[in-house]
Design a protein around this motif. Structure first.
Motif, PDB file in Angstrom:
ATOM      1  N   GLN A 157       0.708  -1.216   0.025  1.00 47.69           N
ATOM      2  CA  GLN A 157       0.044  -0.213  -0.141  1.00 47.69           C
ATOM      3  C   GLN A 157       0.870   1.407  -0.109  1.00 47.69           C
ATOM      4  O   GLN A 157       0.665   2.171  -0.782  1.00 47.69           O
ATOM      5  CB  GLN A 157      -0.957  -0.067   1.048  1.00 47.69           C
ATOM      6  N   ARG A 158       2.116   1.354   0.782  1.00 47.38           N
ATOM      7  CA  ARG A 158       2.952   2.477   0.696  1.00 47.38           C
ATOM      8  C   ARG A 158       3.537   2.458  -0.662  1.00 47.38           C
ATOM      9  O   ARG A 158       3.879   3.719  -1.128  1.00 47.38           O
ATOM     10  CB  ARG A 158       4.235   2.288   1.911  1.00 47.38           C
ATOM     11  N   ALA A 159       3.710   1.492  -1.266  1.00 51.03           N
ATOM     12  CA  ALA A 159       4.435   1.567  -2.686  1.00 51.03           C
ATOM     13  C   ALA A 159       3.298   2.031  -3.754  1.00 51.03           C
ATOM     14  O   ALA A 159       3.585   3.127  -4.525  1.00 51.03           O
ATOM     15  CB  ALA A 159       4.734   0.216  -3.121  1.00 51.03           C
ATOM     16  N   VAL A 160       1.907   1.737  -3.372  1.00 53.57           N
ATOM     17  CA  VAL A 160       0.848   2.217  -4.198  1.00 53.57           C
ATOM     18  C   VAL A 160       0.746   3.735  -3.907  1.00 53.57           C
ATOM     19  O   VAL A 160       0.840   4.681  -5.091  1.00 53.57           O
ATOM     20  CB  VAL A 160      -0.305   1.489  -4.170  1.00 53.57           C
ATOM     21  N   GLU A 161       0.702   4.162  -2.717  1.00 53.41           N
ATOM     22  CA  GLU A 161       0.815   5.821  -2.672  1.00 53.41           C
ATOM     23  C   GLU A 161       1.815   6.659  -3.167  1.00 53.41           C
ATOM     24  O   GLU A 161       1.614   7.466  -3.505  1.00 53.41           O
ATOM     25  CB  GLU A 161       0.373   5.773  -0.925  1.00 53.41           C
ATOM     26  N   ARG A 162       2.911   6.051  -2.945  1.00 46.24           N
ATOM     27  CA  ARG A 162       4.052   6.855  -3.329  1.00 46.24           C
ATOM     28  C   ARG A 162       4.473   6.751  -4.864  1.00 46.24           C
ATOM     29  O   ARG A 162       4.729   7.863  -5.451  1.00 46.24           O
ATOM     30  CB  ARG A 162       5.678   6.090  -2.833  1.00 46.24           C
ATOM     31  N   SER A 163       3.641   5.760  -5.407  1.00 46.85           N
ATOM     32  CA  SER A 163       3.438   5.799  -6.962  1.00 46.85           C
ATOM     33  C   SER A 163       2.683   6.725  -7.498  1.00 46.85           C
ATOM     34  O   SER A 163       2.714   7.546  -8.223  1.00 46.85           O
ATOM     35  CB  SER A 163       3.233   4.390  -7.416  1.00 46.85           C
TER      36      SER A 163
ATOM     37  N   ILE B  83      14.365  -0.140 -11.994  1.00 45.31           N
ATOM     38  CA  ILE B  83      12.719  -0.252 -12.065  1.00 45.31           C
ATOM     39  C   ILE B  83      12.239  -1.291 -11.057  1.00 45.31           C
ATOM     40  O   ILE B  83      12.940  -2.508 -11.252  1.00 45.31           O
ATOM     41  CB  ILE B  83      12.381  -0.375 -13.297  1.00 45.31           C
ATOM     42  N   CYS B  84      11.623  -1.022 -10.223  1.00 46.06           N
ATOM     43  CA  CYS B  84      11.161  -2.139  -9.106  1.00 46.06           C
ATOM     44  C   CYS B  84       9.757  -2.323  -9.339  1.00 46.06           C
ATOM     45  O   CYS B  84       9.016  -1.552  -9.002  1.00 46.06           O
ATOM     46  CB  CYS B  84      11.279  -1.563  -7.697  1.00 46.06           C
ATOM     47  N   GLY B  85       9.323  -3.597  -9.740  1.00 42.41           N
ATOM     48  CA  GLY B  85       7.991  -4.053  -9.717  1.00 42.41           C
ATOM     49  C   GLY B  85       7.547  -4.549  -8.241  1.00 42.41           C
ATOM     50  O   GLY B  85       8.213  -5.690  -7.800  1.00 42.41           O
ATOM     51  N   VAL B  86       6.663  -4.061  -7.472  1.00 40.79           N
ATOM     52  CA  VAL B  86       6.184  -4.386  -6.557  1.00 40.79           C
ATOM     53  C   VAL B  86       5.017  -5.142  -6.407  1.00 40.79           C
ATOM     54  O   VAL B  86       4.001  -4.650  -6.968  1.00 40.79           O
ATOM     55  CB  VAL B  86       6.061  -3.213  -5.224  1.00 40.79           C
ATOM     56  N   ARG B  87       4.894  -6.295  -5.845  1.00 35.98           N
ATOM     57  CA  ARG B  87       3.810  -7.308  -5.527  1.00 35.98           C
ATOM     58  C   ARG B  87       3.303  -7.467  -4.227  1.00 35.98           C
ATOM     59  O   ARG B  87       4.019  -7.371  -3.500  1.00 35.98           O
ATOM     60  CB  ARG B  87       4.252  -8.599  -6.485  1.00 35.98           C
ATOM     61  N   ASN B  88       1.974  -7.602  -4.257  1.00 32.57           N
ATOM     62  CA  ASN B  88       1.442  -7.709  -3.045  1.00 32.57           C
ATOM     63  C   ASN B  88       1.411  -9.305  -2.613  1.00 32.57           C
ATOM     64  O   ASN B  88       0.884 -10.177  -3.328  1.00 32.57           O
ATOM     65  CB  ASN B  88       0.076  -7.446  -2.898  1.00 32.57           C
ATOM     66  N   GLU B  89       2.271  -9.861  -1.740  1.00 33.32           N
ATOM     67  CA  GLU B  89       2.445 -11.272  -1.411  1.00 33.32           C
ATOM     68  C   GLU B  89       1.102 -11.949  -1.000  1.00 33.32           C
ATOM     69  O   GLU B  89       1.089 -13.005  -1.054  1.00 33.32           O
ATOM     70  CB  GLU B  89       3.653 -11.438  -0.590  1.00 33.32           C
TER      71      GLU B  89
ATOM     72  N   THR C 287       0.897  -5.375 -10.281  1.00 35.93           N
ATOM     73  CA  THR C 287       2.018  -5.011  -9.967  1.00 35.93           C
ATOM     74  C   THR C 287       2.290  -3.413  -9.884  1.00 35.93           C
ATOM     75  O   THR C 287       1.983  -3.051 -10.759  1.00 35.93           O
ATOM     76  CB  THR C 287       3.082  -5.519 -10.764  1.00 35.93           C
ATOM     77  N   VAL C 288       2.842  -2.594  -8.918  1.00 33.34           N
ATOM     78  CA  VAL C 288       2.982  -1.387  -8.979  1.00 33.34           C
ATOM     79  C   VAL C 288       4.467  -1.094  -9.344  1.00 33.34           C
ATOM     80  O   VAL C 288       5.343  -1.859  -8.763  1.00 33.34           O
ATOM     81  CB  VAL C 288       2.824  -0.627  -7.693  1.00 33.34           C
ATOM     82  N   TYR C 289       4.993   0.029 -10.112  1.00 33.90           N
ATOM     83  CA  TYR C 289       6.093   0.202 -10.396  1.00 33.90           C
ATOM     84  C   TYR C 289       6.733   1.508  -9.814  1.00 33.90           C
ATOM     85  O   TYR C 289       6.123   2.287  -9.769  1.00 33.90           O
ATOM     86  CB  TYR C 289       6.446   0.149 -11.976  1.00 33.90           C
ATOM     87  N   ARG C 290       7.985   1.257  -9.447  1.00 36.65           N
ATOM     88  CA  ARG C 290       8.730   2.078  -8.683  1.00 36.65           C
ATOM     89  C   ARG C 290       9.922   2.525  -9.371  1.00 36.65           C
ATOM     90  O   ARG C 290      10.650   1.560  -9.621  1.00 36.65           O
ATOM     91  CB  ARG C 290       8.915   1.928  -7.173  1.00 36.65           C
ATOM     92  N   LEU C 291      10.680   3.692  -9.249  1.00 37.19           N
ATOM     93  CA  LEU C 291      12.053   3.821  -9.750  1.00 37.19           C
ATOM     94  C   LEU C 291      12.726   4.227  -8.404  1.00 37.19           C
ATOM     95  O   LEU C 291      12.552   5.004  -7.674  1.00 37.19           O
ATOM     96  CB  LEU C 291      11.830   5.163 -10.815  1.00 37.19           C
ATOM     97  N   SER C 292      14.151   3.662  -8.620  1.00 41.15           N
ATOM     98  CA  SER C 292      14.993   3.886  -7.395  1.00 41.15           C
ATOM     99  C   SER C 292      16.443   4.489  -8.195  1.00 41.15           C
ATOM    100  O   SER C 292      16.715   3.529  -9.164  1.00 41.15           O
ATOM    101  CB  SER C 292      15.387   2.733  -6.582  1.00 41.15           C
ATOM    102  N   ILE C 293      16.847   5.413  -7.792  1.00 40.35           N
ATOM    103  CA  ILE C 293      18.164   6.067  -8.508  1.00 40.35           C
ATOM    104  C   ILE C 293      19.167   6.462  -7.483  1.00 40.35           C
ATOM    105  O   ILE C 293      19.114   6.799  -6.600  1.00 40.35           O
ATOM    106  CB  ILE C 293      17.893   7.403  -9.167  1.00 40.35           C
ATOM    107  N   VAL C 294      20.370   5.696  -7.911  1.00 42.82           N
ATOM    108  CA  VAL C 294      21.494   5.947  -6.971  1.00 42.82           C
ATOM    109  C   VAL C 294      22.416   7.178  -7.847  1.00 42.82           C
ATOM    110  O   VAL C 294      22.742   6.967  -9.010  1.00 42.82           O
ATOM    111  CB  VAL C 294      22.584   4.611  -7.195  1.00 42.82           C
ATOM    112  N   PHE C 295      22.838   8.128  -7.018  1.00 48.30           N
ATOM    113  CA  PHE C 295      23.611   9.157  -7.460  1.00 48.30           C
ATOM    114  C   PHE C 295      24.980   9.380  -6.947  1.00 48.30           C
ATOM    115  O   PHE C 295      25.071   8.668  -5.980  1.00 48.30           O
ATOM    116  CB  PHE C 295      23.060  10.445  -6.976  1.00 48.30           C
ATOM    117  N   ASP C 296      25.974   9.710  -7.468  1.00 46.59           N
ATOM    118  CA  ASP C 296      27.319   9.943  -6.927  1.00 46.59           C
ATOM    119  C   ASP C 296      27.530  11.511  -6.650  1.00 46.59           C
ATOM    120  O   ASP C 296      26.992  12.306  -7.662  1.00 46.59           O
ATOM    121  CB  ASP C 296      28.462   9.503  -8.045  1.00 46.59           C
TER     122      ASP C 296
END
Length: 171
Positions: free
Chosen positions: A40-46, A112-118, A125-134
């Motif tokens: 649910q947090r992933a859905v809201e953040r999306s 790209i993170c596909g998040v599923r509800n177990e 599936t809700v999709y989230r993006l995670s970015i690593v910066f230098d």
């Protein structure tokens, strides 16, 4: 398919902006299942368009900044707020979590993170993006040279050799 399509479109939009700002960045994709609350947090953040950001901040010696996150040492990480650019969010998160200011040099990786509800295999599936910066450090006391601010920041941060196994696993 509403959640999946919208979240995928948001991720693609953010990736296009990231490429405009930093050029080509390696992109990985992963899918995992989480409990109902985390889903649910992933859905809201999306829905809010949030992107997860992580910052590898280097000092003049090349060491990497770690901050105390409830007893474990981690690179600074958080989420974008509103229409905030991911790079600006990473700089803000470093200041908020570690008490130092930095300048983003490059986007190292996007995932790209596909998040599923177990608990519900039929949930989209809700999709989230995670970015690593230098990034590179600007100062140790963003608010000035107040000794108390520096002491508090130093108590909750440390610098590790960038070749340290704990850090290398995060890259």
């Amino acid at each position: 398919m509403e959640i999946a399509e919208r979240s995928r479109a948001r991720v693609q939009e953010r990736l296009a902006r990231l490429e405009q700002e930093f050029g080509s960045t390696p992109v990985d994709q992963t899918t995992f299942s989480v409990g109902s609350e985390a889903y649910q947090r992933a859905v809201e953040r999306s829905r809010e368009g949030q992107v997860d950001v992580h910052a590898f901040v280097h000092n003049e010696s090349g060491d990497v900044l770690l901050s105390d996150a409830d007893g474990s040492w981690e690179i600074p990480q958080g989420q974008t707020q509103g229409a905030e650019r991911p790079a600006a969010a990473a700089e803000r998160v470093v200041t908020e979590t570690a008490g130092v200011s930095c300048t983003i040099r490059d986007a190292v990786r996007a995932t790209i993170c596909g998040v599923r509800n177990e608990a519900d295999p039929d949930a989209e599936t809700v999709y989230r993006l995670s970015i690593v910066f230098d990034a590179e450090i600007n100062s140790t006391a963003p608010g000035g040279s107040d000794a108390e601010t520096v002491d508090e920041a130093e108590a909750s941060i440390r610098w590790d050799d960038s070749s340290d196994v704990a850090v290398a696993e995060l890259v």
